[in-house]
Design an enzyme around this catalytic site. Structure first.
Site, short mmCIF file in Angstrom:
data_model
loop_
_atom_site.label_atom_id
_atom_site.label_comp_id
_atom_site.label_asym_id
_atom_site.label_seq_id
_atom_site.Cartn_x
_atom_site.Cartn_y
_atom_site.Cartn_z
CE LYS A 16 -2.66 -0.55 3.63
NZ LYS A 16 -2.27 -1.83 4.25
NE ARG A 90 -5.27 1.00 10.37
CZ ARG A 90 -4.02 0.70 10.50
NH1 ARG A 90 -3.68 -0.40 11.11
NH2 ARG A 90 -3.08 1.49 10.04
NE ARG A 129 9.27 -4.34 5.88
CZ ARG A 129 8.22 -3.52 5.86
NH1 ARG A 129 7.81 -3.00 4.72
NH2 ARG A 129 7.58 -3.23 6.96
NE ARG A 161 9.06 -1.52 10.87
CZ ARG A 161 8.01 -1.04 10.22
NH1 ARG A 161 8.16 -0.17 9.26
NH2 ARG A 161 6.78 -1.44 10.51
NE ARG A 172 1.96 -4.92 11.20
CZ ARG A 172 2.98 -4.70 10.36
NH1 ARG A 172 4.12 -5.35 10.49
NH2 ARG A 172 2.87 -3.81 9.41
#
Ligand SMILES: [Zn+2]
Length: 222
Positions: A16, A90, A129, A161, A172
């Protein structure tokens, strides 16, 4: 009227953010990222920011009406240029509240852009990542640095992260499925949903969205 009032939907890791920055350039659309917006208000110590901070310091979530007030401030500030809203709504409750507030301003959403990617793709993308403290990004499989654990551009060590740790990613995703996914039907029922395949190459996804938006804009003009 040819304004495009858009929201972005999709799981974390579907691309996104990448698509948003390209679209805002292509269409001159003001980008409203709710995370950034909230931080700005808190940093600048605005009235809304101070109220939001109280909730955050109390360990709670920032109430919807505060977030919506920040978004509408920004929408009003940008005038008739339209907007690309990312990170809100959301939940269905938030979507209803947003629609109601827009209606008061005689405006409505043009489309909800859904960038879809299945869970296994998201988990692979996010958990691989790595980044350095300067924010340069890598992926252990798809875009590895020349020397393991070290940034090609600045030489600083690479880390993951905490949001991208597999357990956090799964959490999530679970939240997304439970709270946000019902919005897909919600916007479909209102004829606003446009679907894009987030597993495809970024350029392909971008071309597809761009073509869709060009058509939408033409339709708005007719
Ligand atoms: Zn770096």
């Amino acid at each position: 009227m040819s304004e495009l009032n858009l929201i972005l939907l999709g799981p974390p890791g579907a691309g996104k953010g990448t698509q948003a920055s390209r679209l805002t350039e292509d269409f001159g659309l003001p980008y409203i990222g709710t995370g950034d917006l909230l931080r700005e208000h808190v940093d600048e110590g605005t009235d809304l920011g101070r109220q939001a901070k109280e909730h955050m310091e109390g360990g709670g979530l920032v109430p919807d009406d505060l977030v919506i007030a920040m978004i509408l401030d920004k929408v009003d500030e940008e005038g008739d240029d339209g907007f690309l809203l990312d990170g809100f709504p959301r939940t269905v409750v938030q979507a209803d509240a947003l629609a109601e507030e827009l209606e008061k301003r005689d405006r409505r959403l043009t489309a909800a852009l859904l960038i879809h990617a299945p869970d296994e793709v998201v988990i692979r993308r996010l958990s691989g990542r790595r980044q350095c403290s300067e924010g340069h990004l890598y992926h252990v499989n798809f875009d590895p640095p020349k020397h393991e654990g070290k940034c090609d551009q600045c030489g600083k060590p690479l880390h993951q992260r905490s949001d991208d740790e597999p357990e956090k990613v799964k959490k999530r995703l679970a939240t997304y499925h439970e709270k946000t996914e019902p919005l897909i039907d919600y916007y479909e029922d209102r004829g606003l949903l446009r679907r894009f395949d987030g597993t495809q190459d970024k350029v392909k996804v971008h071309d597809h969205i761009r073509a869709t938006l060009a058509t939408l804009r033409l339709e708005e003009r007719l």
